[in-house]
Design a protein around this motif. Structure first.
Motif, PDB file in Angstrom:
ATOM      1  N   HIS A  23      44.846  38.018  63.025  1.00 39.04           N
ATOM      2  CA  HIS A  23      43.436  38.238  63.393  1.00 39.04           C
ATOM      3  C   HIS A  23      42.856  36.952  63.957  1.00 39.04           C
TER       4      HIS A  23
ATOM      5  N   HIS B 174      51.421  40.498  63.649  1.00 38.78           N
ATOM      6  CA  HIS B 174      50.102  40.874  63.104  1.00 38.78           C
ATOM      7  C   HIS B 174      49.272  39.645  62.761  1.00 38.78           C
TER       8      HIS B 174
ATOM      9  N   HIS C  36      46.348  48.814  59.943  1.00 37.51           N
ATOM     10  CA  HIS C  36      46.833  48.405  58.624  1.00 37.51           C
ATOM     11  C   HIS C  36      47.256  49.638  57.840  1.00 37.51           C
TER      12      HIS C  36
HETATM   13 ZN   LIG Z   1      45.477  42.244  58.960  1.00 42.01          ZN
END
Ligand SMILES: [Zn+2]
Length: 430
Positions: A75, A73, A228
């Motif tokens: 970004h 995970h 999420h």
């Molecule tokens: Zn995140």
């Protein structure tokens, strides 16, 4: 054909389940690669004799070779807000995330950041990642193009948001559906790339968009889904207001058909046993993001309860709320989070979670995560003497477990001497 000689370590199972049988260790090992795939791994003395005379042998004795790290995970559009102070999740989104993500409407900006991001992953030994771009289609294009060029395994998909976000990041749920379909067509299965349906979280999608996200997941066998879940207490309370009919936050995703094999949920801090049981039963996975959970004050992930329920778990850095690209640093923080819960994390389990465990949580363990023959030859060459302190402390270690523990507690990007992708050097420490 080429071969790399050094200390080699990988996992064929979960040490928490299979014990020491799960760990394969060769103090002086040889990893043989053919056409980008692992051909064979074993003791150097036995395998060297079998190599053809013209095989290229890279000597890395004194270093430790492990499978490429799997970040479940992260970004890519949040690089420029990493280490931004103040606020918990919902305030952090407003104050930092939305302004940063707006810039990704510009394809040039998206391309520049995507290149930096992929290089930073490689510099840290990460060869596979499940990545959030932004709501903009061009941001997903930029990330996939950068990963394709570097032959990395990247799972990603444009973010879906159609409410509770600034107008410039908001789309209609039909537009999100159409854009996702076009991106799946363009990128899923190309090179080593895989598409993930990516609703940001249940609060930023209307029930209509949540339904369409579930439909996309069902309509495209083999694609992933990432989002999420239950990160922060105020977020959990907000979801309860938005979806009063749901039993729990997790139940919102289940109602919209978003749980199953190849779905991965970041954080999973505030769950109950029913939630964990549903995740295990459906095959959904958790991404444990310790640096992010500490940085935003979100809470402490409970690995013992996840294990007891039999849920697949991987490790996520969650940059930019996470504070490091380094899986070694992330494992160190995972250890501390579990200590706060009265739990422990052995070094063997930690390295499993960062490699084979991550691969298993993403349903890629038949292709990456260890060195069984036929696996894609992604690996990291770690330097146990990367810093004066690491060198001193490592020299005093008696067992493999001790050396691994020291590497994860004191190591970071400096301990990554080289990263190899598909049997080719992809990054080397200057
Ligand atoms: Zn995140």
């Amino acid at each position: 054909m080429r071969a790399v000689r050094g200390e080699i370590l990988h996992f064929t199972g979960d040490p928490a389940v299979a014990g020491t049988d799960a760990l394969r260790h060769f103090a002086d090992g040889l990893l043989i690669v053919r056409d980008g795939l692992v051909a064979e791994v074993g003791p150097a003395d036995a395998l060297l004799a079998k190599l053809p005379a013209d095989a290229r042998i890279e000597d890395r004795r004194g270093r430790m070779i492990v499978p490429g790290f799997v970040d479940t995970h992260i970004h890519f559009a949040q690089i420029d807000i990493i280490a931004s102070p103040g606020g918990q999740l919902l305030e952090w989104l407003e104050r930092y995330t939305w302004p940063a993500e707006r810039r990704f409407a510009d394809p040039d900006h998206a391309a520049a950041v995507a290149g930096f991001f992929c290089d930073e992953l490689l510099r840290n030994g990460t060869t596979t990642a499940a990545v959030f771009p932004t709501v903009h289609r061009v941001s997903a294009d930029a990330l996939f193009a950068a990963a394709l060029q570097r032959r990395m395994r990247v799972i990603a998909g444009k973010v879906l948001m159609d409410r509770n976000c600034p107008d410039l990041l908001c789309e209609s749920c039909e537009d999100g559906y159409v854009a996702s379909r076009a991106l799946i067509e363009r990128w899923h299965g190309r090179g080593r790339l895989l598409y993930a349906i990516t609703p940001r979280f249940a609060a930023t999608s209307t029930p209509q968009q949540m339904q369409l996200a579930g439909r996309l997941f069902a309509e495209h066998p083999g694609v992933h889904l990432q989002t999420h879940l239950a990160e922060n207490r105020a977020e959990v309370a907000w979801i309860r207001e938005l979806y009063p009919e749901a039993r729990s936050y997790l139940d919102v995703y289940e109602r919209f058909g978003q749980l199953g094999p190849r779905s991965v949920f970041a954080h999973c801090v505030w769950l109950d046993d029913t939630d964990r049981g549903r995740m295990a039963a459906t095959g959904a996975a958790m991404s444990f993001c310790p640096t992010s959970n500490l940085f935003l004050g979100s809470g402490l992930f409970d690995l013992a309860l996840a294990d007891a329920a039999g849920v697949r778990v991987g490790i996520g850095t969650d940059v930019g709320a996470g504070t490091s690209f380094s899986m070694l640093q992330t494992l160190a923080e995972a250890y501390k989070v579990l200590q706060m819960n009265g739990q422990s994390l052995s070094a063997e389990r930690a390295f499993y979670l960062a490699t084979q465990g991550g691969a298993r949580s993403l349903y890629l363990d038949d292709r990456i995560g260890n060195f069984l023959p036929g696996r894609e030859a992604d690996f990291v060459v770690l330097d146990p003497a990367a810093t004066p302190l690491l060198a001193r402390r490592s020299a005093a270690c008696g067992t493999l477990a001790e050396r691994l523990f020291v590497l994860m507690m004191l190591g970071d990007d400096r301990a990554v001497a080289e990263t190899w992708v598909m049997g080719e050097p992809a990054w080397r420490r200057p």
